[in-house]
Design a protein around this motif. Structure first.
Motif, PDB file in Angstrom:
ATOM      1  N   SER A  62      88.556  61.185  -0.902  1.00 30.70           N
ATOM      2  CA  SER A  62      88.853  61.995   0.288  1.00 30.70           C
ATOM      3  C   SER A  62      90.350  62.169   0.488  1.00 30.70           C
ATOM      4  O   SER A  62      90.806  63.244   0.854  1.00 30.70           O
ATOM      5  CB  SER A  62      88.158  61.446   1.533  1.00 30.70           C
ATOM      6  OG  SER A  62      88.422  60.093   1.698  1.00 30.70           O
ATOM      7  N   GLN A  63      91.130  61.140   0.199  1.00 32.31           N
ATOM      8  CA  GLN A  63      92.588  61.300   0.295  1.00 32.31           C
ATOM      9  C   GLN A  63      93.110  62.339  -0.696  1.00 32.31           C
ATOM     10  O   GLN A  63      94.089  63.026  -0.433  1.00 32.31           O
ATOM     11  CB  GLN A  63      93.290  59.963   0.026  1.00 32.31           C
ATOM     12  CG  GLN A  63      93.154  58.955   1.164  1.00 32.31           C
ATOM     13  CD  GLN A  63      93.786  57.617   0.808  1.00 32.31           C
ATOM     14  OE1 GLN A  63      93.646  57.140  -0.320  1.00 32.31           O
ATOM     15  NE2 GLN A  63      94.474  57.017   1.760  1.00 32.31           N
ATOM     16  N   ALA A  64      92.425  62.438  -1.824  1.00 33.49           N
ATOM     17  CA  ALA A  64      92.854  63.391  -2.852  1.00 33.49           C
ATOM     18  C   ALA A  64      92.298  64.793  -2.602  1.00 33.49           C
ATOM     19  O   ALA A  64      92.557  65.719  -3.356  1.00 33.49           O
ATOM     20  CB  ALA A  64      92.428  62.903  -4.236  1.00 33.49           C
ATOM     21  N   GLY A  65      91.513  64.952  -1.521  1.00 37.15           N
ATOM     22  CA  GLY A  65      91.017  66.280  -1.154  1.00 37.15           C
ATOM     23  C   GLY A  65      89.813  66.744  -1.937  1.00 37.15           C
ATOM     24  O   GLY A  65      89.581  67.946  -2.109  1.00 37.15           O
ATOM     25  N   MET A  66      88.993  65.789  -2.409  1.00 38.02           N
ATOM     26  CA  MET A  66      87.775  66.175  -3.126  1.00 38.02           C
ATOM     27  C   MET A  66      86.690  66.444  -2.092  1.00 38.02           C
ATOM     28  O   MET A  66      86.006  65.534  -1.627  1.00 38.02           O
ATOM     29  CB  MET A  66      87.315  65.055  -4.070  1.00 38.02           C
ATOM     30  CG  MET A  66      88.396  64.512  -4.999  1.00 38.02           C
ATOM     31  SD  MET A  66      89.073  65.744  -6.127  1.00 38.02           S
ATOM     32  CE  MET A  66      87.645  66.071  -7.107  1.00 38.02           C
ATOM     33  N   ILE A  67      86.547  67.691  -1.691  1.00 37.55           N
ATOM     34  CA  ILE A  67      85.600  68.055  -0.646  1.00 37.55           C
ATOM     35  C   ILE A  67      84.257  68.429  -1.281  1.00 37.55           C
ATOM     36  O   ILE A  67      84.205  69.237  -2.213  1.00 37.55           O
ATOM     37  CB  ILE A  67      86.133  69.262   0.171  1.00 37.55           C
ATOM     38  CG1 ILE A  67      87.581  69.011   0.625  1.00 37.55           C
ATOM     39  CG2 ILE A  67      85.223  69.551   1.358  1.00 37.55           C
ATOM     40  CD1 ILE A  67      87.788  67.797   1.484  1.00 37.55           C
ATOM     41  N   THR A  68      83.194  67.839  -0.770  1.00 37.63           N
ATOM     42  CA  THR A  68      81.874  68.087  -1.357  1.00 37.63           C
ATOM     43  C   THR A  68      80.883  68.573  -0.299  1.00 37.63           C
ATOM     44  O   THR A  68      81.181  68.559   0.902  1.00 37.63           O
ATOM     45  CB  THR A  68      81.278  66.792  -1.966  1.00 37.63           C
ATOM     46  OG1 THR A  68      80.887  65.924  -0.889  1.00 37.63           O
ATOM     47  CG2 THR A  68      82.278  66.079  -2.855  1.00 37.63           C
ATOM     48  N   ASP A  69      79.683  68.938  -0.763  1.00 33.90           N
ATOM     49  CA  ASP A  69      78.594  69.163   0.185  1.00 33.90           C
ATOM     50  C   ASP A  69      78.094  67.796   0.661  1.00 33.90           C
ATOM     51  O   ASP A  69      78.676  66.765   0.317  1.00 33.90           O
ATOM     52  CB  ASP A  69      77.487  70.028  -0.445  1.00 33.90           C
ATOM     53  CG  ASP A  69      76.804  69.369  -1.638  1.00 33.90           C
ATOM     54  OD1 ASP A  69      76.939  68.145  -1.810  1.00 33.90           O
ATOM     55  OD2 ASP A  69      76.123  70.091  -2.401  1.00 33.90           O
ATOM     56  N   ALA A  70      77.023  67.766   1.420  1.00 33.91           N
ATOM     57  CA  ALA A  70      76.623  66.520   2.078  1.00 33.91           C
ATOM     58  C   ALA A  70      75.547  65.748   1.321  1.00 33.91           C
ATOM     59  O   ALA A  70      74.990  64.783   1.831  1.00 33.91           O
ATOM     60  CB  ALA A  70      76.135  66.822   3.491  1.00 33.91           C
ATOM     61  N   GLN A  71      75.247  66.182   0.089  1.00 33.46           N
ATOM     62  CA  GLN A  71      74.144  65.597  -0.675  1.00 33.46           C
ATOM     63  C   GLN A  71      74.522  64.219  -1.241  1.00 33.46           C
ATOM     64  O   GLN A  71      75.075  64.121  -2.328  1.00 33.46           O
ATOM     65  CB  GLN A  71      73.785  66.569  -1.803  1.00 33.46           C
ATOM     66  CG  GLN A  71      72.475  66.297  -2.506  1.00 33.46           C
ATOM     67  CD  GLN A  71      71.293  66.422  -1.579  1.00 33.46           C
ATOM     68  OE1 GLN A  71      71.213  67.366  -0.790  1.00 33.46           O
ATOM     69  NE2 GLN A  71      70.396  65.449  -1.640  1.00 33.46           N
ATOM     70  N   HIS A  72      74.187  63.157  -0.519  1.00 29.85           N
ATOM     71  CA  HIS A  72      74.526  61.818  -0.994  1.00 29.85           C
ATOM     72  C   HIS A  72      73.898  61.555  -2.354  1.00 29.85           C
ATOM     73  O   HIS A  72      72.739  61.896  -2.587  1.00 29.85           O
ATOM     74  CB  HIS A  72      74.060  60.752   0.002  1.00 29.85           C
ATOM     75  CG  HIS A  72      74.921  60.693   1.229  1.00 29.85           C
ATOM     76  ND1 HIS A  72      76.229  60.279   1.189  1.00 29.85           N
ATOM     77  CD2 HIS A  72      74.664  61.018   2.518  1.00 29.85           C
ATOM     78  CE1 HIS A  72      76.754  60.333   2.400  1.00 29.85           C
ATOM     79  NE2 HIS A  72      75.822  60.795   3.235  1.00 29.85           N
ATOM     80  N   GLY A  73      74.664  60.958  -3.239  1.00 26.39           N
ATOM     81  CA  GLY A  73      74.134  60.579  -4.555  1.00 26.39           C
ATOM     82  C   GLY A  73      74.252  61.667  -5.608  1.00 26.39           C
ATOM     83  O   GLY A  73      74.235  61.372  -6.802  1.00 26.39           O
ATOM     84  N   SER A  74      74.368  62.920  -5.193  1.00 31.14           N
ATOM     85  CA  SER A  74      74.554  64.000  -6.177  1.00 31.14           C
ATOM     86  C   SER A  74      75.283  65.168  -5.529  1.00 31.14           C
ATOM     87  O   SER A  74      74.884  66.318  -5.669  1.00 31.14           O
ATOM     88  CB  SER A  74      73.210  64.455  -6.736  1.00 31.14           C
ATOM     89  OG  SER A  74      72.378  64.887  -5.666  1.00 31.14           O
ATOM     90  N   ALA A  75      76.365  64.829  -4.841  1.00 35.10           N
ATOM     91  CA  ALA A  75      77.111  65.862  -4.114  1.00 35.10           C
ATOM     92  C   ALA A  75      77.815  66.803  -5.085  1.00 35.10           C
ATOM     93  O   ALA A  75      78.171  66.424  -6.193  1.00 35.10           O
ATOM     94  CB  ALA A  75      78.132  65.197  -3.206  1.00 35.10           C
ATOM     95  N   ARG A  76      77.986  68.043  -4.653  1.00 29.10           N
ATOM     96  CA  ARG A  76      78.733  69.017  -5.444  1.00 29.10           C
ATOM     97  C   ARG A  76      80.092  69.279  -4.807  1.00 29.10           C
ATOM     98  O   ARG A  76      80.201  69.346  -3.585  1.00 29.10           O
ATOM     99  CB  ARG A  76      77.965  70.337  -5.522  1.00 29.10           C
ATOM    100  CG  ARG A  76      76.788  70.199  -6.430  1.00 29.10           C
ATOM    101  CD  ARG A  76      76.186  71.527  -6.821  1.00 29.10           C
ATOM    102  NE  ARG A  76      75.124  71.264  -7.777  1.00 29.10           N
ATOM    103  CZ  ARG A  76      75.277  71.394  -9.105  1.00 29.10           C
ATOM    104  NH1 ARG A  76      76.404  71.818  -9.620  1.00 29.10           N
ATOM    105  NH2 ARG A  76      74.286  71.110  -9.906  1.00 29.10           N
ATOM    106  N   ILE A  77      81.083  69.440  -5.658  1.00 27.98           N
ATOM    107  CA  ILE A  77      82.426  69.718  -5.166  1.00 27.98           C
ATOM    108  C   ILE A  77      82.471  71.155  -4.666  1.00 27.98           C
ATOM    109  O   ILE A  77      82.067  72.076  -5.388  1.00 27.98           O
ATOM    110  CB  ILE A  77      83.459  69.500  -6.288  1.00 27.98           C
ATOM    111  CG1 ILE A  77      83.456  68.024  -6.692  1.00 27.98           C
ATOM    112  CG2 ILE A  77      84.842  69.958  -5.852  1.00 27.98           C
ATOM    113  CD1 ILE A  77      84.259  67.718  -7.936  1.00 27.98           C
ATOM    114  N   VAL A  78      82.922  71.351  -3.425  1.00 27.58           N
ATOM    115  CA  VAL A  78      82.999  72.718  -2.899  1.00 27.58           C
ATOM    116  C   VAL A  78      84.446  73.173  -2.728  1.00 27.58           C
ATOM    117  O   VAL A  78      84.718  74.358  -2.635  1.00 27.58           O
ATOM    118  CB  VAL A  78      82.227  72.860  -1.562  1.00 27.58           C
ATOM    119  CG1 VAL A  78      80.726  72.665  -1.787  1.00 27.58           C
ATOM    120  CG2 VAL A  78      82.740  71.889  -0.503  1.00 27.58           C
TER     121      VAL A  78
END
Ligand code: ASP
Ligand code: MG
Length: 421
Positions: A98-114
């Motif tokens: 999160s500090q590095a700005g890796m923003i994902t969807d909310a799918q725990h365990g298999s989130a996708r980078i958005v």
């Protein structure tokens, strides 16, 4: 001067000694004048150990809490790698996903980078520091929670950062020398591939080659990131995975590599009424159970009965769920029976040269015949042929096919141990 993203897998940072070795490598790249961003996986088998820990506490861990737990693995790596670099006299700063700005969807365990917003990483670079980023993890803006990208997700983290930073290359350090024409643990005479297109790499990864994760290759292809897969145990050149520009003349070997996959099972739905809509019904049910299918085969109707069989392959881990979902719909679909076979293997040959050459399937099937293999299912893409066969025949068949397509090298491939990650 160039910007390099270096990703080190779990086997490359398994203990303090390895961490120091990796730190020295990173510093060497700095000394050579490069800006360096590092993405790390959890040390050794830590992710598995953490999963075991969760399983020892509960049968059904909350996905949010599981992600909290698992992301601790990469957090340990990033901190010790940063410390080791500093002890060599160079500046380094570690960042969580999160500090590095890796923003994902909310799918725990298999989130996708958005989205990737690596402001702090850029700042660190501008101040001359090496930025160390925890792989495999991200952050969802709407829930405010920490996520993970799925097993092996650090490759994807590295590729996404490389794309966002416009890095010149994304180096994936592992415990093998690169991508091979076959798994060197099975085919001793497998050869290292020097260059491979991302399209071919995608087919190999989808066919069971485990060195790179398919989502990372997809991301690299979409964002035109060049990958360099290489060993962290020596300085040899590894394999370049590249994206040819439109119209670029690429040397297309007939067959680039062969791969095996023992992770799938086969379900046969027998006695399906041969009328419009039945396949739609079956695969809607399977899709609604969130199951990823691979190959599908439907027979011609058996004479006079008006019924047919439909078979498909899917990950073994999803077999039980698929059977349950189909059984529930048995009377609705009107099939006669279900069969489950988890002793299958998939063997694939991949090569861009296939596009402009005929006779590849004849050669493959002949080699399989000579190995005494009975082919169960066949599927093809433009640059791949896959067959399903008995699982205990896969390794032998792989060696025969490798030889038949002239891929054997004179020397035995060096395997540095570990799992290929
Ligand atoms: N540590 C995670 C795993 O073992 C992510 C990774 O290694 O890429 O799956
Ligand atoms: Mg790992």
């Amino acid at each position: 001067m160039s910007l390099i993203v270096q990703k080190f897998g779990g086997s490359s940072v398994a203990d303090a000694k390895s961490v120091k070795r990796v730190a020295q490598r990173i510093v060497d790249a700095r000394i050579a004048g490069h800006d360096v961003v590092v993405v790390v996986s959890a040390m050794g088998d830590m992710t598995d150990d953490l999963l075991d820990l969760a399983a020892a506490v509960t049968d059904n861990p909350e996905p949010r809490e599981l992600d909290m737990l698992l992301t601790a693995g990469e957090r340990i790596s990033m901190a010790v790698v940063a410390m080791a670099i500093r002890s060599l006299g160079y500046d380094a700063r570690s960042f969580t996903g999160s500090q590095a700005g890796m923003i994902t969807d909310a799918q725990h365990g298999s989130a996708r980078i958005v989205d990737v917003t690596p402001g702090r990483v850029k700042e660190a670079l501008a101040e001359g520091a090496v930025a160390i980023v925890a792989g495999f993890q991200g952050f969802n803006r709407s829930t405010g929670d920490i996520t993970t990208l799925g097993r092996g997700g650090s490759d994807t983290s590295a590729v996404a950062l490389a794309a966002a930073l416009g890095a010149d290359v994304c180096e994936i350090y592992t415990d093998v020398d690169g991508i091979f024409t076959a798994d060197p643990r099975v085919v001793a005479n497998a050869q290292k591939i020097d260059r491979i297109t991302s399209e071919e790499m995608l087919e190999l990864a989808a066919s069971g080659a485990k060195v790179l994760y398919i989502r990372a290759v997809e991301y690299a292809r979409r964002h035109r990131v060049t990958l360099h897969v290489r060993s962290s145990f020596n300085n040899n050149e590894g394999t370049i995975v590249y994206n040819p520009t439109e119209g670029q003349k690429v040397e297309e070997p007939l067959i680039t590599g062969v791969a095996a996959d023992l992770s799938e099972a086969k379900i046969t739905v027998a006695g399906v009424p041969d009328v419009p809509g039945k396949a739609a019904q079956i695969f809607t049910i399977v899709a609604e159970a969130n199951i990823n299918i691979d190959m599908i085969v439907q027979n011609v109707s058996s004479a006079g009965t008006g019924h047919t069989d439909i078979s498909f392959t899917l990950p073994k881990a999803e077999g039980a769920a698929a059977l349950a979902a189909l059984t529930k719909a048995e009377s609705d679909i009107g099939f006669a029976s279900l069969a489950y076979d988890d002793h299958i293997g998939k063997l694939s040959v991949v090569g861009a040269g296939m596009r402009s050459n005929s006779g590849i399937s004849a050669k493959l099937f002949t080699a399989l015949y000579e190995a005494g293999v009975n082919i169960d299912m066949i599927s093809t893409s433009e640059i791949r042929i896959s067959v399903i066969l008995r699982d205990d025949q896969v390794n032998d068949a792989l060696r025969r096919v490798h030889t038949a397509f002239g891929l054997d090298s004179q020397e035995e491939a060096v395997v540095h141990g570990g799992t290929g990650r």
